[in-house]
Design a protein around this motif. Structure first.
Motif, mmCIF file in Angstrom:
data_model
loop_
_atom_site.group_PDB
_atom_site.id
_atom_site.type_symbol
_atom_site.label_atom_id
_atom_site.label_comp_id
_atom_site.label_asym_id
_atom_site.label_seq_id
_atom_site.Cartn_x
_atom_site.Cartn_y
_atom_site.Cartn_z
ATOM 1 N N THR A 139 0.717 -1.408 -0.238
ATOM 2 C CA THR A 139 0.026 -0.027 0.215
ATOM 3 C C THR A 139 0.908 1.177 -0.091
ATOM 4 O O THR A 139 0.516 2.166 -0.419
ATOM 5 C CB THR A 139 -0.672 0.129 1.684
ATOM 6 N N ILE A 140 1.647 1.161 0.999
ATOM 7 C CA ILE A 140 2.848 2.953 0.636
ATOM 8 C C ILE A 140 2.876 2.388 -0.726
ATOM 9 O O ILE A 140 3.745 3.825 -1.121
ATOM 10 C CB ILE A 140 3.715 2.229 2.343
ATOM 11 N N VAL A 141 3.728 1.830 -1.261
ATOM 12 C CA VAL A 141 4.619 1.365 -2.556
ATOM 13 C C VAL A 141 3.449 1.969 -3.923
ATOM 14 O O VAL A 141 4.087 2.841 -4.504
ATOM 15 C CB VAL A 141 5.944 0.178 -2.618
ATOM 16 N N ALA A 142 2.254 1.460 -3.285
ATOM 17 C CA ALA A 142 1.613 2.386 -3.679
ATOM 18 C C ALA A 142 1.340 3.919 -3.717
ATOM 19 O O ALA A 142 0.975 4.542 -5.423
ATOM 20 C CB ALA A 142 0.418 1.457 -4.321
ATOM 21 N N VAL A 143 1.458 4.085 -3.177
ATOM 22 C CA VAL A 143 0.801 5.542 -2.740
ATOM 23 C C VAL A 143 1.875 6.535 -2.988
ATOM 24 O O VAL A 143 1.965 7.468 -4.004
ATOM 25 C CB VAL A 143 0.426 5.668 -2.118
ATOM 26 N N PHE A 144 3.080 6.178 -3.105
ATOM 27 C CA PHE A 144 4.541 6.957 -3.493
ATOM 28 C C PHE A 144 4.227 6.753 -5.200
ATOM 29 O O PHE A 144 5.302 7.260 -5.895
ATOM 30 C CB PHE A 144 6.023 6.290 -2.543
ATOM 31 N N THR A 145 4.117 5.711 -5.361
ATOM 32 C CA THR A 145 4.126 5.044 -6.842
ATOM 33 C C THR A 145 3.069 6.023 -7.320
ATOM 34 O O THR A 145 3.707 6.889 -8.719
ATOM 35 C CB THR A 145 3.855 4.122 -7.362
ATOM 36 N N ILE A 146 2.165 6.260 -7.171
ATOM 37 C CA ILE A 146 1.339 7.058 -7.657
ATOM 38 C C ILE A 146 1.572 8.879 -7.191
ATOM 39 O O ILE A 146 1.676 9.639 -8.532
ATOM 40 C CB ILE A 146 -0.110 7.515 -6.930
ATOM 41 N N VAL A 147 2.249 8.844 -6.279
ATOM 42 C CA VAL A 147 2.435 10.116 -6.267
ATOM 43 C C VAL A 147 3.886 10.430 -6.996
ATOM 44 O O VAL A 147 3.950 11.468 -7.925
ATOM 45 C CB VAL A 147 2.714 10.311 -5.333
ATOM 46 N N LEU A 148 4.611 9.824 -7.574
ATOM 47 C CA LEU A 148 5.792 10.184 -8.737
ATOM 48 C C LEU A 148 5.328 10.054 -9.950
ATOM 49 O O LEU A 148 5.834 10.995 -10.501
ATOM 50 C CB LEU A 148 6.474 8.573 -8.225
ATOM 51 N N GLY A 149 4.197 9.514 -10.105
ATOM 52 C CA GLY A 149 3.266 10.009 -11.898
ATOM 53 C C GLY A 149 2.955 10.839 -11.593
ATOM 54 O O GLY A 149 2.869 11.622 -12.946
ATOM 55 N N GLN A 150 2.308 11.283 -10.471
ATOM 56 C CA GLN A 150 1.487 12.586 -10.462
ATOM 57 C C GLN A 150 2.710 13.917 -10.894
ATOM 58 O O GLN A 150 2.419 15.274 -11.085
ATOM 59 C CB GLN A 150 1.106 13.321 -9.365
ATOM 60 N N VAL A 151 3.976 13.745 -10.479
ATOM 61 C CA VAL A 151 5.100 15.007 -9.362
ATOM 62 C C VAL A 151 5.779 14.766 -11.827
ATOM 63 O O VAL A 151 5.524 16.042 -12.092
ATOM 64 C CB VAL A 151 5.317 14.428 -8.836
ATOM 65 N N LEU A 152 5.586 13.627 -12.207
ATOM 66 C CA LEU A 152 6.108 13.343 -13.545
ATOM 67 C C LEU A 152 5.424 14.452 -13.808
ATOM 68 O O LEU A 152 6.134 14.802 -15.194
ATOM 69 C CB LEU A 152 6.447 11.799 -13.696
ATOM 70 N N GLY A 153 4.616 14.141 -13.731
ATOM 71 C CA GLY A 153 3.416 14.570 -14.902
ATOM 72 C C GLY A 153 3.296 16.109 -15.282
ATOM 73 O O GLY A 153 2.575 17.015 -15.620
ATOM 74 N N THR A 154 3.375 17.092 -13.698
ATOM 75 C CA THR A 154 3.135 18.196 -13.220
ATOM 76 C C THR A 154 4.069 19.430 -14.622
ATOM 77 O O THR A 154 5.213 18.809 -15.124
ATOM 78 C CB THR A 154 3.155 18.813 -12.171
ATOM 79 N N SER A 155 3.407 20.690 -14.727
ATOM 80 C CA SER A 155 3.820 21.471 -15.781
ATOM 81 C C SER A 155 5.296 21.862 -15.050
ATOM 82 O O SER A 155 5.173 22.049 -13.923
ATOM 83 C CB SER A 155 3.422 21.999 -16.444
ATOM 84 N N GLU A 156 5.848 23.115 -15.552
ATOM 85 C CA GLU A 156 7.661 23.529 -14.861
ATOM 86 C C GLU A 156 7.138 24.696 -14.569
ATOM 87 O O GLU A 156 5.683 25.005 -14.705
ATOM 88 C CB GLU A 156 8.591 24.214 -16.185
ATOM 89 N N LEU A 157 7.445 24.897 -13.055
ATOM 90 C CA LEU A 157 6.837 25.824 -12.116
ATOM 91 C C LEU A 157 7.085 27.449 -12.612
ATOM 92 O O LEU A 157 8.568 27.139 -12.946
ATOM 93 C CB LEU A 157 7.506 25.210 -10.872
ATOM 94 N N ARG A 158 6.650 28.065 -13.026
ATOM 95 C CA ARG A 158 6.430 29.318 -13.257
ATOM 96 C C ARG A 158 7.842 30.100 -11.928
ATOM 97 O O ARG A 158 7.493 29.454 -10.361
ATOM 98 C CB ARG A 158 5.405 30.423 -12.951
ATOM 99 N N PRO A 159 8.046 31.415 -12.076
ATOM 100 C CA PRO A 159 8.467 31.897 -10.929
ATOM 101 C C PRO A 159 7.881 32.750 -10.035
ATOM 102 O O PRO A 159 6.863 32.853 -10.594
ATOM 103 C CB PRO A 159 10.056 32.754 -11.966
ATOM 104 N N ILE A 160 8.542 32.993 -8.816
ATOM 105 C CA ILE A 160 7.608 33.571 -8.269
ATOM 106 C C ILE A 160 7.237 35.026 -8.582
ATOM 107 O O ILE A 160 6.036 35.798 -8.413
ATOM 108 C CB ILE A 160 7.953 33.317 -6.698
ATOM 109 N N GLN A 161 8.670 35.347 -8.909
ATOM 110 C CA GLN A 161 8.865 37.226 -9.192
ATOM 111 C C GLN A 161 7.927 37.304 -10.158
ATOM 112 O O GLN A 161 8.007 36.485 -11.139
ATOM 113 C CB GLN A 161 10.112 37.213 -9.250
ATOM 114 N N TRP A 162 7.481 38.232 -10.604
ATOM 115 C CA TRP A 162 6.661 38.854 -11.508
ATOM 116 C C TRP A 162 6.847 39.098 -12.146
ATOM 117 O O TRP A 162 6.901 39.392 -13.473
ATOM 118 C CB TRP A 162 5.569 40.230 -11.115
#
Length: 147
Positions: free
Chosen positions: A58-81
């Protein structure tokens, strides 16, 4: 999301479904066995926890799902406008393409466009001087009522 993040997330969901099914089967099997033992022995049934392999899965499955979601996120934008606006001015739409080759939905173009297109501040002294010159030249004489 890209195919790699989708596949990692899918694998994690498969592991999680298997862990849930294993936990259900363990509890069902444990309840049947304790019911038969308690009816034979006449004693109350003891409570047992899940086996460690189901908990680890169960723990490995949750970490695998989180890893998959993190890999699919777009690049973060800078905080400074100013950094973000500078990137927009330098790169334009090309800098805000997602993994599918489409422009992000929240891309608005130059964020300083409104500030750059607004009229400047009003110079009251300059307007007063121009009005005084206009009156001296006789601009006000045509509008004055004649008696």
């Amino acid at each position: 999301m890209t195919w790699s993040s989708n596949s990692v997330t899918g694998l994690g969901l498969f592991f999680l479904a298997h862990a849930c099914y294993s936990a259900y089967e363990h509890s069902a099997l444990h309840s049947v066995s304790t019911a038969s033992i308690s009816s034979i022995a006449g004693s109350s049934a003891s409570v047992s926890s899940l086996p460690i392999d189901i908990s680890i899965e169960t723990i490995v499955a949750v970490f695998t799902i989180v890893l998959g979601q993190v890999l699919g996120t777009s690049e973060l934008r800078p905080i400074q406008w100013r950094v973000w606006a500078g990137k927009i001015e330098r790169e334009g739409e090309k800098g805000f393409m997602n993994g599918d080759g489409q422009v992000d939905k929240d891309y608005v173009g130059n964020p300083f466009r409104m500030l750059e297109s607004r009229p400047g501040f009003i110079d009251i002294r300059k307007q007063r001087k121009e009005f005084a010159e206009w009156v001296r030249e006789g601009g006000g004489a045509d509008a004055a009522p004649k008696s």
